[in-house]
Each structure stands twice: as structure tokens, then as C-alpha cells.
Scaffold this active site. Structure first.
Site, PDB file in Angstrom:
ATOM      1  N   SER A   1      12.657 -71.736 -40.648  1.00  0.00           N
ATOM      2  CA  SER A   1      14.079 -71.595 -41.984  1.00  0.00           C
ATOM      3  C   SER A   1      15.410 -70.826 -40.941  1.00  0.00           C
ATOM      4  O   SER A   1      15.336 -70.334 -40.566  1.00  0.00           O
ATOM      5  CB  SER A   1      13.981 -70.426 -43.432  1.00  0.00           C
ATOM      6  OG  SER A   1      15.071 -70.204 -44.174  1.00  0.00           O
TER       7      SER A   1
ATOM      8  N   TYR B   1      10.376 -62.209 -46.215  1.00  0.00           N
ATOM      9  CA  TYR B   1      10.252 -63.555 -46.689  1.00  0.00           C
ATOM     10  C   TYR B   1      10.633 -63.823 -44.789  1.00  0.00           C
ATOM     11  O   TYR B   1      10.377 -64.963 -44.040  1.00  0.00           O
ATOM     12  CB  TYR B   1      11.017 -64.728 -47.037  1.00  0.00           C
ATOM     13  CG  TYR B   1      10.828 -65.932 -47.148  1.00  0.00           C
ATOM     14  CD1 TYR B   1       9.510 -66.653 -47.732  1.00  0.00           C
ATOM     15  CD2 TYR B   1      13.014 -66.800 -46.251  1.00  0.00           C
ATOM     16  CE1 TYR B   1      10.229 -68.373 -47.369  1.00  0.00           C
ATOM     17  CE2 TYR B   1      12.069 -67.862 -46.358  1.00  0.00           C
ATOM     18  CZ  TYR B   1      11.552 -68.541 -46.336  1.00  0.00           C
ATOM     19  OH  TYR B   1      11.562 -70.107 -46.368  1.00  0.00           O
TER      20      TYR B   1
END
Ligand SMILES: NC(=O)c1ccc[n+]([C@@H]2O[C@H](COP(=O)([O-])OP(=O)(O)OC[C@H]3O[C@@H](n4cnc5c(N)ncnc54)[C@H](OP(=O)(O)O)[C@@H]3O)[C@@H](O)[C@H]2O)c1
Length: 222
Positions: free
Chosen positions: A137, A150
Site C-alpha cells: 500500500s 495497518y
């Protein structure tokens, strides 16, 4: 991609499902996995066949479950012997301030996004003939508020990928880094998941070149 076999974890929805469709369109054999979404997984598999997949296999896979990971690898080995690409896509996120994250939420994100990805890679690596693409990501490259756990997991995925590449110079190993994508994980805000699927497909087919162990940022290509 005709004649090639591709395993995409977490392909019952979002980016994984669109990636499965993209490979299916090109006549690849597609191995899909679902965790909680059995019905969604079944309809994704059906659509892959309609789109032209040379073959399909749908497996239940919880990347947090060691036995489940081992069994999935065993089934794939028995059916196909080897796979051309492993696409580690399964992931989850809880986007709230750090002090509001419960121990369970912390565990779920780290165990799914990082530990699970590493264990799936450990189990499948002996079967992979061409490459591994890890869905990390942009949140694995820079910090975002309310995404602490995350981000930690995705920074970890990139570190793991870089190191794996050093140990396996003959495989193509890299990360793809989406920005915000309109899936369940983001509350359906962001770019269409088809765009990420297209980038992953071009990476696998060699049309997007990636430094060994390095990053492909989706926003640089779409
Ligand atoms: N959406 C974004 O903005 C964005 C941005 C950057 C990176 N990403 C990454 O893209 C990947 C795919 O996410 P998405 O956005 O497509 O979200 P999604 O639509 O929620 O899809 C997540 C997929 O992962 C599977 N999954 C969840 N927990 C699992 C577990 N423990 N074991 C195995 N599979 C599991 C889900 O299966 P079931 O549905 O069957 O339970 C589903 O197929 C993730 O790694 C995510 O971090 C997303």
C-alpha cells in the site's frame, strides 16, 4: 498469460476479485480464495470461468490459520504441481486512532496483512515458478493518521518483500502499492479496483518492469 496458473489470495471481493477476472480474461488458470465470503467466492469463480479462464479452483483460506495454509498449499500442489504467480492480496484494516485499537484489532491486522502473507509465501514458495506480487500500500511507504497498525503491517510487507528478493534472485518478487481504492476496506471510496488489477496484470505479464524486491505504485501507471 494463457497456460499460466495464478493464485490470488483474498479474491472473493475487491482488488483480489478484479485481479482474478483480469487474469481469467487472458485465459490463465485462476486459483481463488475466500475467507468469510463463500458465496462471493463462488460467484467470482463462476465469473472467471465465463470470462475465459482455462481452469479455476476455489479454496477456503484463512491466512491466520497455519493448518489451513498448509492444506491449501497441499491441494494446489496435488492439482497443479506448480504455480506461475502467487499474488498475496488478502488484507484487512481498522482505521481509528491508535489508542482506540483493541488488542484483537491489532492482532487481526498484523496476523492477516503481515504474518499471514509471510506464512502463505513460506508454504507456496516451493511451488512458484515465475514470481510473487505482494499487495502492500502507499500506507506502507508513508504514515497516515488513524492507520498506525495497518501502516505498520504494510511497511513490514515491503521489508519482507525486499529481503525475500535478495534470497530468491531468480524469481520476480515485488510489491504493488495501491492508493485509495473503492472496496469494502475503504468504505468504497477511491479509484476502481479494476485499475489496480490492470497494474498487477501488467506487472505479471512483464509490461510494467519492477526493480527486484521493489515497488510499483499504482498512481504512477494509471
Ligand atoms: N482498498 C484500498 O483502499 C486499499 C489500498 C491499498 C492497499 N489495499 C490492499 O489491497 C488488498 C485487498 O483489499 P481490498 O481493498 O480489495 O479489500 P476487500 O474488498 O475487503 O478484500 C479483502 C479480501 O481479503 C480477504 N481476507 C480478509 N481476511 C482474510 C484472512 N484472514 N485470510 C484470508 N483472506 C482474508 C477477504 O475475504 P472474505 O471477504 O471472503 O472474508 C477479501 O477477499 C489488501 O491487502 C489491502 O490492504 C487496499
Amino acid at each position: 498469460m494463457k497456460g499460466q496458473t495464478v493464485l490470488i489470495t483474498g479474491s472473493s471481493s475487491g482488488i483480489g476479485r478484479e485481479t482474478a477476472y483480469r487474469f481469467a480474461q487472458e485465459g490463465a488458470t485462476v486459483i481463488l480464495t475466500y475467507h468469510k465470503g463463500k458465496t462471493r467466492g463462488e460467484s467470482a469463480e463462476k465469473r472467471c470461468r465465463k470470462l475465459g479462464a482455462a481452469g479455476t479452483l476455489l479454496l477456503h483460506l484463512d491466512v491466520k490459520d497455519n493448518r489451513n495454509v498448509r492444506e491449501a498449499a497441499r491441494k494446489i500442489k496435488r492439482k497443479y504441481g506448480s504455480i506461475d504467480f502467487l499474488i498475496n492480496n488478502a488484507g484487512t484494516g481498522t482505521f481509528i486512532p491508535f489508542l482506540k485499537q483493541t488488542p484483537k484489532e491489532i492482532e487481526r491486522q498484523i496476523r492477516t496483512n503481515l504474518e499471514g502473507l509471510i506464512k502463505v509465501t513460506r508454504a507456496l514458495l516451493p511451488l512458484v515458478s515465475i514470481g510473487i506480487i505482494n499487495v502492500a500500500s502507499v500506507a506502507g511507504k508513508e504514515p497516515y493518521e488513524e492507520m498506525s497498525v495497518y501502516c505498520g503491517s504494510k511497511f513490514g510487507v515491503r521489508g519482507f518483500t525486499q529481503t525475500l528478493a535478495l534470497e530468491h534472485p531468480r524469481l520476480r518478487v515485488c510489491c504493488v502499492n495501491p492508493d485509495q481504492v473503492a472496496t469494502r476496506l475503504s468504505g468504497y471510496q477511491g479509484r476502481p479496483p479494476e485499475e489496480v488489477a490492470e497494474v498487477i496484470f501488467r506487472m505479471a505479464s512483464g509490461r510494467i518492469k519492477c526493480q527486484h524486491g521493489g515497488d510499483v505504485d499504482v498512481c504512477d501507471f494509471i
